[in-house]
Scaffold this active site. Structure first.
Site, PDB file in Angstrom:
ATOM      1  N   HIS A  45      -9.881   0.834  -0.462  1.00  0.00           N
ATOM      2  CA  HIS A  45     -10.917   1.410   0.316  1.00  0.00           C
ATOM      3  C   HIS A  45     -11.789   2.435  -0.210  1.00  0.00           C
ATOM      4  CE1 HIS A  45      -7.410   3.564   1.677  1.00  0.00           C
ATOM      5  NE2 HIS A  45      -7.009   2.391   2.308  1.00  0.00           N
TER       6      HIS A  45
ATOM      7  N   GLU B  30       0.974  -1.280  -0.262  1.00  0.00           N
ATOM      8  CA  GLU B  30       0.036   0.020   0.028  1.00  0.00           C
ATOM      9  C   GLU B  30       0.910   1.168   0.036  1.00  0.00           C
ATOM     10  OE1 GLU B  30      -2.649   0.377   3.422  1.00  0.00           O
ATOM     11  OE2 GLU B  30      -4.022   1.576   2.386  1.00  0.00           O
TER      12      GLU B  30
ATOM     13  N   ALA C 166      -3.144   7.717   7.195  1.00  0.00           N
ATOM     14  CA  ALA C 166      -2.188   7.283   8.336  1.00  0.00           C
ATOM     15  C   ALA C 166      -0.592   7.015   7.740  1.00  0.00           C
ATOM     16  CB  ALA C 166      -2.553   6.328   9.040  1.00  0.00           C
TER      17      ALA C 166
ATOM     18  N   GLY D 166      -5.996   3.070   9.937  1.00  0.00           N
ATOM     19  CA  GLY D 166      -6.661   1.526   9.925  1.00  0.00           C
ATOM     20  C   GLY D 166      -7.722   1.076  10.821  1.00  0.00           C
TER      21      GLY D 166
ATOM     22  N   ASP E 223      -8.699  -3.611   6.511  1.00  0.00           N
ATOM     23  CA  ASP E 223      -7.875  -2.613   6.664  1.00  0.00           C
ATOM     24  C   ASP E 223      -7.176  -2.665   8.279  1.00  0.00           C
ATOM     25  OD1 ASP E 223      -5.884  -1.084   5.997  1.00  0.00           O
ATOM     26  OD2 ASP E 223      -7.350   0.866   5.791  1.00  0.00           O
TER      27      ASP E 223
HETATM   28 ZN   LIG Z   1      -4.318  -0.215   4.439  1.00  0.00          ZN
END
Ligand SMILES: [Zn+2]
Length: 387
Positions: A222, A135, A146, A316, A280
């Site tokens: 996401h 990712e 984040a 997350g 996640d």
């Molecule tokens: Zn992630």
């Protein structure tokens, strides 16, 4: 539980969901090789006399969950790399019904990322993990969520080559922002290597997103979270990703990242078979509130919600797949069959298909990865064919 060691087995349960059909009651025969040999509303006739019958009573049997985007659990993180941490994270999610998962790594400096990938290779080769998901680090600074902004960089062919070499065929998916310089060539390189390309953490507009899909990107990381929102003059990535039937959209349907109404709205838009529910999850999944880390960044979990320490940025989730399954089913109202079938698709078949790993929908010939749920939709038992 090891189906191969225990020989052929016959499972009986109040409900068995297999191959897109709800059987009540249901009978599922598993051969000694761990594959489903027959399934239906009645016990199979003939066959092996020495098979053991397992009575799952009032349980519901569904295919084992596949989590295509997860960073850790049980206090452990995949980026820590030690076999013990990996085992802990896998076991934590396994107890909640996940039988296959991709290990997701957040953006990290180049040397560290290569080391993290190398450390996970044996876990993929052994079958404990379905693959590695990078990712980033090729993400939009304005949508980094984040991720450590200092670790973000442009996709360069040199680094991509090093990572693919280090991964030795175990990198199954990457998330990148397609508007970055070098991204089109990166998409091409990853696709040529058989890696699934996901679009996420992005500032891309509608046109750039469509171009990335045309180049082979096939997953939305996401959807909604960490991407430019929908505008009626500039539809942005969300509209391009939902409009294209080639794209699978990940949704963190934990009630924190996404309002349940958005889950239902996307379902109406793309249908049940293009949504992959993902956790996640980070290290705090399956653990109490407290202080954790995501990559190098400190995270505080309060009331089950993970945020970068001292900020409102969500870092997350602490979700597990069984919780997402219940949300998709509409528990506590109790699911009708169409919701139950959609939940099975979105927690197992769709993510497996999106990753390009074998689908185990419990139809004959597929691996007997299965979850037994109680009448309250809690995980009661988990069986995996590959144990
Ligand atoms: Zn992630």
């Amino acid at each position: 539980m090891d189906s191969r060691r225990s020989g052929a087995r016959l499972f009986r349960a109040a409900t068995v969901v297999a191959g897109g059909v709800v059987h009540r009651p249901g009978w599922l025969e598993v051969a000694a090789d761990g594959r489903v040999s027959s399934v239906g509303p009645r016990p199979p006739t003939g066959g092996s006399a020495c098979r053991a019958t397992v009575d799952l009573r009032d349980g519901t049997v569904v295919p084992g969950f596949v989590d295509m985007h997860v960073h850790g659990g049980g206090g452990a993180s995949f980026d820590a790399g030690s076999p013990e941490q990996v085992r802990t994270a896998i076991a934590t999610h396994r107890a909640h019904g996940t039988t296959r998962m991709c290990a997701s790594l957040v953006s990290a400096p180049p040397e560290l990322l290569v080391r993290q990938v190398r450390a996970l290779v044996p876990q993929v080769e052994s079958g404990a993990l379905a693959g590695i998901h990078l990712e980033g680090p090729w993400l939009a600074a304005t949508r980094c969520g984040a991720h450590d902004p200092a670790a973000l960089r442009l996709p360069k062919q040199d680094e991509i080559r090093r990572l693919l070499d280090a991964g030795a065929g175990t990198i199954r998916m990457v998330t990148l922002a397609p508007e970055l310089p070098g991204a089109p060539a990166a998409i091409e390189r990853f696709r040529a290597a058989g890696v699934v390309v996901a679009i996420g953490h992005t500032e891309a507009d509608h046109r750039q997103t469509r171009a990335a899909i045309a180049a082979g990107a096939s997953v939305a990381t996401h959807l909604f979270n960490a991407m430019r929102p929908i505008g009626h003059r500039e539809p942005g990535p969300v509209v391009a990703l939902t409009a294209d039937p080639r794209v699978t959209v990940e949704l963190i349907a934990d009630g924190v990242h996404l309002d349940p109404a958005m889950y239902r709205w996307v379902g109406g838009l793309v249908g049940p078979s293009r949504i992959a529910l993902i956790t996640d999850a980070m290290a705090a999944a399956g653990r109490p509130d407290g202080e954790y880390r995501l990559g190098t960044r400190p995270v505080t979990v309060t009331g089950g919600v993970a945020r970068l320490t001292g900020s409102s940025t969500i870092a997350g989730s602490t979700a597990t797949m069984d919780r997402l399954f219940r949300m998709a089913c509409g528990v506590p109202d109790g699911p009708d069959d169409s919701r139950l079938l959609a939940a099975v698709l979105q927690t197992s078949t769709v993510p497996a298909r999106a990753l390009g790993i074998p689908v185990h929908d419990l139809s004959p010939g597929t691996l007997a990865d299965l979850v037994v749920l109680s009448p309250e939709w809690e995980v009661r038992q988990v069986f995996s064919a590959l144990d």
